[in-house]
Design a protein around this motif. Structure first.
Motif, PDB file in Angstrom:
ATOM      1  N   THR A 249      19.049  19.800  -1.310  1.00 37.18           N
ATOM      2  CA  THR A 249      18.140  20.625  -0.506  1.00 37.18           C
ATOM      3  C   THR A 249      18.921  21.435   0.523  1.00 37.18           C
ATOM      4  OG1 THR A 249      17.766  18.756   0.995  1.00 37.18           O
ATOM      5  CG2 THR A 249      16.172  19.071  -0.793  1.00 37.18           C
ATOM      6  N   PRO A 250      19.842  22.300   0.069  1.00 39.45           N
ATOM      7  CA  PRO A 250      20.573  23.115   1.041  1.00 39.45           C
ATOM      8  C   PRO A 250      19.647  24.091   1.745  1.00 39.45           C
ATOM      9  CG  PRO A 250      20.942  23.927  -1.186  1.00 39.45           C
ATOM     10  CD  PRO A 250      20.195  22.637  -1.324  1.00 39.45           C
ATOM     11  N   LEU A 251      19.939  24.376   2.995  1.00 32.53           N
ATOM     12  CA  LEU A 251      19.132  25.343   3.730  1.00 32.53           C
ATOM     13  C   LEU A 251      19.236  26.708   3.057  1.00 32.53           C
ATOM     14  CD1 LEU A 251      19.907  24.173   7.328  1.00 32.53           C
ATOM     15  CD2 LEU A 251      17.660  24.267   6.257  1.00 32.53           C
ATOM     16  N   GLY A 252      18.106  27.391   3.004  1.00 29.32           N
ATOM     17  CA  GLY A 252      18.010  28.635   2.259  1.00 29.32           C
ATOM     18  C   GLY A 252      17.261  28.450   0.958  1.00 29.32           C
ATOM     19  N   GLN A 253      17.252  27.214   0.449  1.00 28.15           N
ATOM     20  CA  GLN A 253      16.499  26.877  -0.760  1.00 28.15           C
ATOM     21  C   GLN A 253      15.094  26.453  -0.354  1.00 28.15           C
ATOM     22  OE1 GLN A 253      18.241  24.135  -3.806  1.00 28.15           O
ATOM     23  NE2 GLN A 253      16.550  22.806  -3.238  1.00 28.15           N
ATOM     24  N   PRO A 254      14.049  27.166  -0.779  1.00 30.97           N
ATOM     25  CA  PRO A 254      12.690  26.808  -0.359  1.00 30.97           C
ATOM     26  C   PRO A 254      12.308  25.399  -0.804  1.00 30.97           C
ATOM     27  CG  PRO A 254      12.736  28.988  -1.360  1.00 30.97           C
ATOM     28  CD  PRO A 254      14.073  28.366  -1.632  1.00 30.97           C
ATOM     29  N   GLN A 255      11.626  24.673   0.094  1.00 31.55           N
ATOM     30  CA  GLN A 255      11.149  23.327  -0.199  1.00 31.55           C
ATOM     31  C   GLN A 255       9.632  23.297  -0.087  1.00 31.55           C
ATOM     32  OE1 GLN A 255      13.199  20.261   2.117  1.00 31.55           O
ATOM     33  NE2 GLN A 255      14.908  21.662   2.452  1.00 31.55           N
ATOM     34  N   GLY A 256       8.969  22.797  -1.108  1.00 30.96           N
ATOM     35  CA  GLY A 256       7.519  22.706  -1.097  1.00 30.96           C
ATOM     36  C   GLY A 256       6.998  22.467  -2.492  1.00 30.96           C
TER      37      GLY A 256
END
Length: 498
Positions: A453-460
């Motif tokens: 879950t690197p930042l910049g990768q949308p999570q949801g």
């Protein structure tokens, strides 16, 4: 609030306050914070009231006009300052987090603290790209859009990763120019209050507030408040539905990051050494109390027994114990009530036909830990995937291992559950893995990995796992509304009134 960290435990000398309008407020009533490793009370937390919610929303609303007027470079500077502030307490945060919710201290230090700091650094960069557009509408018009902050945001934070979760909500909401009232879970309030407390000399009074208390009383008063412009919630699906009912009457927008039933599909050509490591991380990291844990393992029939044996052998060797012990790999679940719910779901699955292959029992621990809420890492074999273990979210260290033979069948089984947060595919054939991933009804799909879950990768997620995305540049826009300004450049008018 003074946190004293003894060699073996954390303890608070005074009741944990709420923070409203830049001031600490200790109420008349408190509720206990219980250390899940020992079952003992380690702090008392102020039990907020609807009146406290009213004061907090009013304070945030009062601070909003000035905060929305701050320049983007000033917001950038302050968000970066938050990251630095988090890093300066890097040694104390893991103790607090492990004491609060049972997350092993080594994970809290390696993951929670640096991730929360990095979220603020990420959005401190994103904020400088917050801009509108010029929309071509012909030579007679000049049309521009601009993102506008919404106002007061209600941020409801779960107990499993409170520091990361509050960062995911605060950083983009503040970057967009909103003010915030945070409501943490009753099971893990202290770290959120402490985080908001250390921000009070970073942001103007009222920009960030925190109220504490139970969901039906304080939480409902917050999400139902007419002064709240948006609700951002991370937690269980049923609670999410309840919040949506509360906000429906005034049509407030929401961001919902809800439950999951993550499935890892293992193809016949997968590398079992790598898969085994990803399985263990996917289900047993953070005690399995993660919405996108890989709680279902669907293995091609030709590799089923081999992988099942590998996973069970490794699960039996996992060190379970005090969350504050650096050697602990899986700590206690957040409460005894939650541990009992997870154990009851395991028993129900076994009653329905699943086979208990590992764990499922309380570990044998020293006397001072026997009131804690422990459960050994558990593996259920259910080749046909026909029990409740294949469709219910356990939210604990419980893995269900299923078998499959046909690709269409396994895709249908994964898509057949109500949730759609995170799934995965393991295969040496990347073309095949992409084809399967494209067919999965899921907000996130991992190929040959898990928990990336690197930042910049949308999570949801989708379906019962919610809507909206966190952790990406576009998340800032979740906390804005678009304003259009249309300027006419043509003085002529049609002859409608002659």
């Amino acid at each position: 609030m003074t946190l004293s960290v003894a060699p073996e435990r954390a303890a608070l000398e005074t009741p944990v306050p709420q923070i409203i309008g830049g001031e600490e407020a200790i109420g008349a009533a408190t509720f206990p914070a219980i250390d899940p490793s020992t079952g003992r009370v380690w702090a008392e937390v102020t039990a907020g009231t609807p009146a406290d919610v009213e004061r907090a929303v009013s304070a945030a609303a009062k601070a909003f006009p000035a905060w929305r007027a701050t320049s983007l470079d000033e917001r950038q500077r302050l968000l970066w300052a938050v990251a630095e502030r988090l890093g300066s307490g890097a040694e104390e945060w893991p103790v607090l987090l492990a004491t609060e919710n049972g997350r092993p201290i080594r994970e809290a230090g390696l993951i929670d603290v640096p991730t929360a700091a990095e979220i603020f650094r990420f959005f401190s960069g994103v904020v400088r790209d917050l801009h509108g557009q010029t929309v071509p509408c012909g030579p007679g018009a000049h049309v521009v859009t601009s993102p506008q902050p919404l106002g007061v945001v209600a941020a409801l934070v779960p107990w499993n990763s409170p520091l990361i979760s509050v960062a995911h909500k605060l950083a983009p909401a503040l970057a967009a120019g909103n003010t915030v009232v945070v409501k943490p879970s009753e099971l893990a309030s202290v770290s959120t209050v402490e985080f908001v407390r250390i921000l009070q000399d970073v942001f103007p009074p009222g920009v960030v507030n925190v109220v504490t208390g139970d969901g039906p009383d304080v939480g409902r008063a917050l999400v139902s408040h007419p002064g709240v412009a948006k609700v951002s919630f991370t937690g269980g699906t049923e609670t999410g539905r309840s919040i949506l009912r509360d906000v429906a009457g005034r049509l407030a927008p929401t961001l919902m990051e809800l439950g999951g039933k993550g499935s890892m599909i293992v193809c016949a050509d997968a590398d079992l050494d790598t898969v085994t490591e990803d399985v263990l991380t996917g289900i047993f990291a953070a005690n399995g109390e993660v919405c996108f844990a890989s709680s279902r393992l669907l293995v091609h029939e030709s590799r089923y027994e081999s992988l099942l044996e590998r996973v069970c052998e490794r699960a039996d060797r996992i060190t379970v114990g005090d969350a504050l012990d650096p050697s602990t790999q899986v700590g206690p679940l957040v409460s005894r009530a939650h541990r009992d719910r997870v154990a009851a779901r395991v028993a129900a699955a076994v009653e329905a036909g699943a086979t208990l292959r590992a764990g499922g029992v309380e570990p044998d621990l020293p006397e001072h830990l026997r009131e804690g809420s422990y459960l050994r890492p558990t593996v259920l074999a259910s080749p046909g995937g026909t029990t409740s273990a294949s469709c219910e979210e356990f939210f604990g260290p419980v893995l269900t291992v299923e078998s499959w033979a046909d690709e269409d069948e396994v895709v249908d089984r994964v898509n057949g559950v109500a949730y759609g947060l995170a799934n995965g595919v393991c295969s040496a054939d990347l073309a095949r893995a992409f084809q399967i991933a494209d067919r999965l009804e899921s907000g996130m799909v991992w190929i040959n990995t898990w928990f990336a879950t690197p930042l910049g990768q949308p999570q949801g997620g989708v379906k019962a796992s919610g809507f909206g995305r966190e952790g990406a540049a576009a998340t800032v826009l979740e906390y804005t509304t678009t304003k259009v300004v249309h300027t006419s450049l043509d003085p002529t008018r049609p002859p409608m009134w002659t």
